[in-house]
Design a protein around this motif. Structure first.
Motif, PDB file in Angstrom:
ATOM      1  N   ARG A 224      -0.229  20.294  16.073  1.00 43.18           N
ATOM      2  CA  ARG A 224       0.021  18.997  15.425  1.00 43.18           C
ATOM      3  C   ARG A 224      -1.253  18.165  15.347  1.00 43.18           C
ATOM      4  O   ARG A 224      -1.539  17.538  14.311  1.00 43.18           O
ATOM      5  CB  ARG A 224       1.098  18.235  16.194  1.00 43.18           C
ATOM      6  CG  ARG A 224       2.523  18.672  15.910  1.00 43.18           C
ATOM      7  CD  ARG A 224       3.532  17.652  16.393  1.00 43.18           C
ATOM      8  NE  ARG A 224       3.534  17.542  17.848  1.00 43.18           N
ATOM      9  CZ  ARG A 224       4.314  18.278  18.634  1.00 43.18           C
ATOM     10  NH1 ARG A 224       5.154  19.164  18.112  1.00 43.18           N
ATOM     11  NH2 ARG A 224       4.268  18.128  19.945  1.00 43.18           N
ATOM     12  N   ARG A 227      -3.414  19.489  12.531  1.00 35.55           N
ATOM     13  CA  ARG A 227      -2.884  19.173  11.208  1.00 35.55           C
ATOM     14  C   ARG A 227      -3.087  17.706  10.867  1.00 35.55           C
ATOM     15  O   ARG A 227      -3.390  17.359   9.712  1.00 35.55           O
ATOM     16  CB  ARG A 227      -1.410  19.545  11.134  1.00 35.55           C
ATOM     17  CG  ARG A 227      -1.191  21.062  11.059  1.00 35.55           C
ATOM     18  CD  ARG A 227       0.274  21.426  11.153  1.00 35.55           C
ATOM     19  NE  ARG A 227       0.476  22.867  10.972  1.00 35.55           N
ATOM     20  CZ  ARG A 227       1.574  23.517  11.261  1.00 35.55           C
ATOM     21  NH1 ARG A 227       2.639  22.845  11.752  1.00 35.55           N
ATOM     22  NH2 ARG A 227       1.656  24.829  11.090  1.00 35.55           N
ATOM     23  N   GLU A 228      -2.928  16.845  11.847  1.00 39.11           N
ATOM     24  CA  GLU A 228      -3.108  15.412  11.598  1.00 39.11           C
ATOM     25  C   GLU A 228      -4.558  15.036  11.343  1.00 39.11           C
ATOM     26  O   GLU A 228      -4.846  14.079  10.630  1.00 39.11           O
ATOM     27  CB  GLU A 228      -2.567  14.629  12.800  1.00 39.11           C
ATOM     28  CG  GLU A 228      -1.048  14.669  12.918  1.00 39.11           C
ATOM     29  CD  GLU A 228      -0.545  14.107  14.234  1.00 39.11           C
ATOM     30  OE1 GLU A 228      -1.391  13.655  15.032  1.00 39.11           O
ATOM     31  OE2 GLU A 228       0.682  14.112  14.443  1.00 39.11           O
ATOM     32  N   ALA A 230      -6.702  17.122   9.906  1.00 38.19           N
ATOM     33  CA  ALA A 230      -7.227  17.876   8.760  1.00 38.19           C
ATOM     34  C   ALA A 230      -7.400  16.996   7.525  1.00 38.19           C
ATOM     35  O   ALA A 230      -6.680  16.033   7.328  1.00 38.19           O
ATOM     36  CB  ALA A 230      -6.278  19.028   8.446  1.00 38.19           C
TER      37      ALA A 230
END
Length: 230
Positions: A224, A227-228, A230
């Motif tokens: 997570r 992804r945050e 990215a």
């Protein structure tokens, strides 16, 4: 992001091996078996006999890490015992790397190579295309529970770039201090297989099912975060 998990069996509770294998069989992707000869590293752990004993009790791929001075003394034995991947250290096969790779292939096993922290990727340049898996040691070999060597992140990223640029098929595996503190860094660099031992799995709880759930949550949190960002 596909992440494969390979518990290191030298870190499990061997007094509860059948119960712990039953837990791992439904959760893990590989089982990691370290074989040390007391010479290449100053420790002695598991053996071909150990592999033979667990083989009937697991459907998982058994990944054998040969921390030994003479891999050819062990390859046939671990293959017969039930290994699926056979992975010597690059330094130990430098004089006859292609012969060793061919020996493992002839036994219908997958070929892995292990790189010590001070060993560069260039060391395996001439046969990297033949490998099914490359293991990056993020601690010096021989003992569990050592601190993470941050300089290895660059090596992982280099292997990822080479794989993408050349269409290589090897898995990028990490051995050493894979845990809550390092998951984000390792996955961001390109790690695909995490070998989890004391800090990443077995010391999280006395109950292995609970420990596995904790580890899974730690990995999900790391994903997570990536992804945050990215």
């Amino acid at each position: 992001m596909t992440i494969k998990i390979s518990p290191s069996l030298m870190c499990m509770n061997l007094m509860e091996i059948k119960q712990q294998l039953a837990v791992l069989n439904t959760r893990a992707d590989f089982l990691h078996v370290d074989i040390m000869d007391g010479h290449y590293v100053k420790n002695i752990t598991l053996s071909p006999f150990f592999i033979e004993q667990i083989r009937p009790h697991t459907p998982l791929m058994i990944d054998v890490h040969l921390m030994v001075e003479e891999p050819t003394d062990f390859i046939a034995a671990v293959a017969k015992a039930g290994a699926d991947y056979i992975c010597p250290h690059a330094e130990t096969i430098n004089k006859d790397a292609f012969r060793v790779i061919n020996q493992i292939r002839t036994l219908n096993k997958k070929v892995g190579i292990v790189l010590n922290p001070a060993t560069p990727v260039s060391f395996i340049h001439h046969y990297i295309h033949l490998l099914d898996k490359i293991t990056v040691m993020t601690v010096d070999p021989g003992y569990a529970g050592q601190p993470f060597i941050a300089e290895m992140v660059e090596k992982i990223a280099e292997l990822k770039a080479l794989k993408q640029q050349n269409g290589y098929k090897y898995l990028i595996e990490i051995d050493g201090s894979c845990n809550q503190k390092t998951y984000s860094t390792l996955l961001d660099a390109g790690a695909e297989v995490l070998i989890v031992g004391t800090s990443g799995l077995f010391n999280l709880d006395d109950n292995l099912e609970t420990a596995w759930d904790s580890m899974s949550q730690n990995i999900k949190q790391a994903v997570r975060v990536l992804r945050e960002s990215a």
